[in-house]
Design a protein around this motif. Structure first.
Motif: not given
Length: 488
Positions: A58-59, A170-176, A181-182, A204-209
């Motif tokens: 994804v990243a 907690g979340l794990e998010v791939v940024l734009a 971000w772990n 809604e997926g507008t800031l990160g995945i």
């Protein structure tokens, strides 16, 4: 030579080299299912559907998209209802292959799952470990955790357990820009600065995945009892809810409201359904008490409460599900309601919330206003009394043309949403904003709040690559998306 076409081909080939050709779909037949949502309100277009297998892929995809300026629309189960997952060019990033349960910690009472996990699979994994993950939706067999997080899903058990925001640690998010971000910490207390996870839940997926999450687990329920009651008005149903909450406390798991019209169309279109009460009533409530204690006498408690309500004329009749099969039969009356509405013709839908104390007032006020605006319109207001969320849907008059009725959607938005706004409510309760309510925010959202939202979007996604045009007006024309006839 088309320079953009050549660049797009090079971009696609780069994705295929890393992910494998089987996981970068470009043929029209393969793309079709990803271009529209359940309700068919919009249809978009995309260069490709990309199906990474893990967070690192994804990243990689996001880094490539950032380098080439390619928009990305994240998708999970694609069960959305407001156009939030419809692509307007760029790629669809399908997270369905990220479907692993990474960890289950029974002492910490948490489960760590990837965004592509089907909700029912998470429920089952918790159940097998002797725990409960309480989020429950009609689409739980196909919706996925990433979408549940992206829309801050609620469902039928919000009254006791809260929305996804309350269920997530907690979340794990791939940024734009492709950074990760772990934030996968199972902490219930962490005051080291801003709570970043709440930025992404409901965005809604507008800031990160979102690629993974740590979710709360609860003690497995050992006893459940369900009742279906008939009331003379929504106001009396609300008073019943208040008394139940006072008497049963957190044993009150669900309190779902249905109108007479809603029950009648379920019985009409689902021949296997059984009328739960001997007569017809203005309003109905589906009630569930539950407990993790095996010896809890929930049936006795509920019978006592309903007996007192009958003496007070709060209810007119009631039945209890005395077996699992009977309880499921009662729940199916509520769960079938959304599906059968489309069989009654055009349906103009509103997913709104008001303070719990004003739910009955809202239903009655909005019903009168809509009936005055269009004689013969059939109001189907149902939902979750415990959290103030009402699905205020309008079915067309019996003899009216469907398309002519649906052309009145904007007029009824003004009627319904104006009433919601006057009651300090929300025009988007649990389905999200997506495309269908994006313009509505400009009318009802606090201007300072909109400024803050735009500032966050610009900071986290400065090139507007993540689900562009959804939730906020970004100034980018959505030329790839065209309205379709609403069919449900």
């Amino acid at each position: 030579m088309d320079i953009h076409a050549g660049a797009n081909r090079a971009f696609i080939e780069g994705l295929k080299d890393r992910l494998g050709p089987a996981f970068v779909l470009t043929e029209a037949a393969d793309l079709d299912a990803f271009l529209t949502e359940t309700r068919g309100l919009y249809r978009g277009q995309a260069l490709a559907v990309v199906r990474p297998k893990d967070r690192d892929e994804v990243a990689f995809v996001m880094r490539e998209c950032a380098e080439h300026g390619i928009p990305v629309v994240p998708q999970g189960g694609n069960t959305g209802l407001v156009g939030g997952g419809v692509p307007a060019g760029g790629i669809v990033l399908s997270l369905t292959r990220l479907d692993q349960v990474r960890d289950l910690d029974p002492v910490n009472a948490t489960i760590t799952v990837e965004a592509g996990c089907i909700l029912k699979a998470v429920q089952d994994a918790a159940d097998q470990a002797g725990y409960l993950f309480p989020l429950s939706l009609a689409s739980e067999g196909s919706c996925r955790i990433g979408g549940n997080l992206a829309t801050n899903a609620g469902g039928t058990a919000v009254l006791r357990y809260g929305n996804m925001r309350e269920l997530t640690l907690g979340l794990e998010v791939v940024l734009a820009d492709g950074r990760v971000w772990n934030g996968l910490k199972g902490l219930r207390k962490d005051n080291t600065g801003y709570d970043l996870k709440d930025l992404f839940i409901g965005s809604e997926g507008t800031l990160g995945i979102i690629t993974a999450a740590v979710l709360k687990l609860f003690p497995k329920l050992q006893v459940r009892v369900t009742a279906f009651v008939g009331c003379a008005s929504a106001e009396r149903a609300l008073t019943l809810f208040h008394q139940l909450r006072e008497a049963a406390g957190d044993q009150l798991t669900a309190f779902e409201y249905l109108p007479d019209f809603g029950l009648e169309i379920v019985l009409k279109h689902r021949p296997s359904s059984v009328r739960p009460l001997s007569g017809r009533h203005h309003s109905y409530a589906l009630i569930e008490l539950s407990s993790p204690q095996r010896d809890a006498d929930l049936q006795g408690r509920l019978e006592t409460i309903l007996g007192q309500a009958l003496e007070q004329d709060l209810i007119e009749d009631a039945t209890l599900g005395t077996s699992e099969a009977q309880s499921q039969g009662l729940w199916s009356l509520r769960e079938s309601l959304s599906e059968v509405q489309r069989l009654e013709g055009g349906s103009i839908k509103h997913d709104v919330a008001v303070p719990v104390s004003r739910v009955a007032e809202f239903i009655e006020t909005a019903t009168r206003a809509c009936e005055a605006a269009m004689p013969g319109i059939r109001v189907c207001a149902f939902g979750h009394f415990g959290d103030g969320n009402v699905h205020f849907n309008l079915s067309q008059p019996v003899d009216m043309d469907k398309n002519a009725f649906l052309a009145q959607w904007e007029r009824f938005n003004r009627i319904v949403h104006d009433i919601v706004h006057r009651m300090d409510g929300s025009i988007a309760a649990e389905h999200g904003v997506g495309l269908i309510k994006r313009g509505e925010l400009l009318l009802y959202k606090d201007p300072v709040a909109l400024d803050l939202m735009h500032a966050l979007k610009k900071t986290l996604d400065p090139h507007n690559l993540l689900n562009p045009g959804k939730v906020l007006e970004t100034g980018d024309p959505l030329t790839a998306i065209s309205s379709l006839t609403v069919h449900s």
